[in-house]
Scaffold this motif. Structure first.
Motif, short mmCIF file in Angstrom:
data_model
loop_
_atom_site.label_atom_id
_atom_site.label_comp_id
_atom_site.label_asym_id
_atom_site.label_seq_id
_atom_site.Cartn_x
_atom_site.Cartn_y
_atom_site.Cartn_z
N ASN A 36 0.82 -1.21 0.00
CA ASN A 36 0.00 0.00 0.00
C ASN A 36 0.85 1.26 0.00
O ASN A 36 0.50 2.25 -0.64
CB ASN A 36 -0.97 -0.01 1.17
CG ASN A 36 -2.13 -0.96 0.94
OD1 ASN A 36 -2.59 -1.14 -0.20
ND2 ASN A 36 -2.61 -1.59 1.99
N ILE B 18 1.97 1.66 -3.55
CA ILE B 18 0.82 2.05 -4.38
C ILE B 18 0.59 3.56 -4.27
O ILE B 18 0.23 4.20 -5.27
CB ILE B 18 -0.43 1.24 -3.98
CG1 ILE B 18 -0.29 -0.22 -4.44
CG2 ILE B 18 -1.70 1.87 -4.53
CD1 ILE B 18 -1.29 -1.18 -3.82
N THR C 252 -0.61 0.26 -10.61
CA THR C 252 -1.35 0.57 -9.39
C THR C 252 -2.58 -0.32 -9.25
O THR C 252 -2.83 -0.91 -8.19
CB THR C 252 -1.77 2.05 -9.37
OG1 THR C 252 -0.57 2.86 -9.45
CG2 THR C 252 -2.53 2.41 -8.12
N THR C 253 -3.35 -0.46 -10.31
CA THR C 253 -4.55 -1.30 -10.28
C THR C 253 -4.20 -2.75 -9.97
O THR C 253 -4.84 -3.38 -9.12
CB THR C 253 -5.30 -1.20 -11.62
OG1 THR C 253 -5.69 0.16 -11.82
CG2 THR C 253 -6.52 -2.10 -11.63
N LYS D 127 -3.20 -3.09 -6.28
CA LYS D 127 -4.36 -3.00 -5.38
C LYS D 127 -5.09 -4.33 -5.32
O LYS D 127 -5.51 -4.78 -4.25
CB LYS D 127 -5.32 -1.89 -5.84
CG LYS D 127 -4.83 -0.50 -5.53
CD LYS D 127 -5.83 0.54 -6.02
CE LYS D 127 -5.35 1.95 -5.73
NZ LYS D 127 -6.30 2.96 -6.24
N LYS E 71 -5.44 -6.88 -2.04
CA LYS E 71 -6.74 -7.38 -1.60
C LYS E 71 -6.73 -8.91 -1.51
O LYS E 71 -7.23 -9.48 -0.53
CB LYS E 71 -7.83 -6.91 -2.56
CG LYS E 71 -9.23 -7.34 -2.17
CD LYS E 71 -10.25 -6.80 -3.15
CE LYS E 71 -11.65 -7.26 -2.77
NZ LYS E 71 -12.64 -6.82 -3.73
#
Length: 150
Positions: free
Chosen positions: A9, A12, A94-95, A98, A102
């Motif tokens: 994170n 990111i 970035t996507t 993420k 998760k």
């Protein structure tokens, strides 16, 4: 895994800011026999794509899960990151990360011990594979950012 998720994170949040500090020329400069910073970040997108699938498949397919290699140079060439705009690569990276954060956050502890065959008669756990993913990412991020004045 909490530390890994926190570090993911952090990256990111920070990578998009740091990339914006490069000129297009700096980010695209190709050194003899090496990837540009742009291509290196693209390589990290390819790594994220491959590992995203692995982190899911390892949890649902038989053990040990066999991890096949991929030709990273050909991936970078075929994706043609060098011709892309920096923001496109950053958004993609970035996507992907993420999604990976998760997925990692939802892996049950017992599945972190699932085995992965990485070739050469070596096996690692899913947890070790995730740790290696972050280590690999940070190695290449240091190539992009530490060698600059950022």
């Amino acid at each position: 895994m909490r530390d890994i998720i926190e570090r993911l994170n952090y990256h990111i949040q920070e990578v998009p800011i740091k990339v914006k500090q490069f000129s297009e020329e700096e980010f695209s400069e190709q050194l003899l026999g090496k990837w540009s910073k742009k291509e290196t970040l693209g390589h990290l997108c390819d790594s994220a794509t491959n590992n995203h699938h692995r982190f899911i498949k390892i949890q649902i397919e038989g053990q040990p899960f066999v991890i096949g290699p991929y030709n990273q140079n050909n991936w970078v060439i075929i994706q043609d990151y060098q011709s892309m705009q920096p923001y496109e690569i950053v958004d993609y990276w970035t996507t992907l990360n993420k999604l990976i954060a998760k997925i990692i956050s939802k892996i049950p502890d017992e599945k972190l011990l699932y085995l992965c065959d990485i070739g050469d008669n070596k096996t690692v756990t899913l947890a070790e594979l995730i740790e290696d993913y972050l280590r690999h990412m940070e190695h290449h991020l240091s190539q992009i950012f530490v060698t600059s004045s950022l």
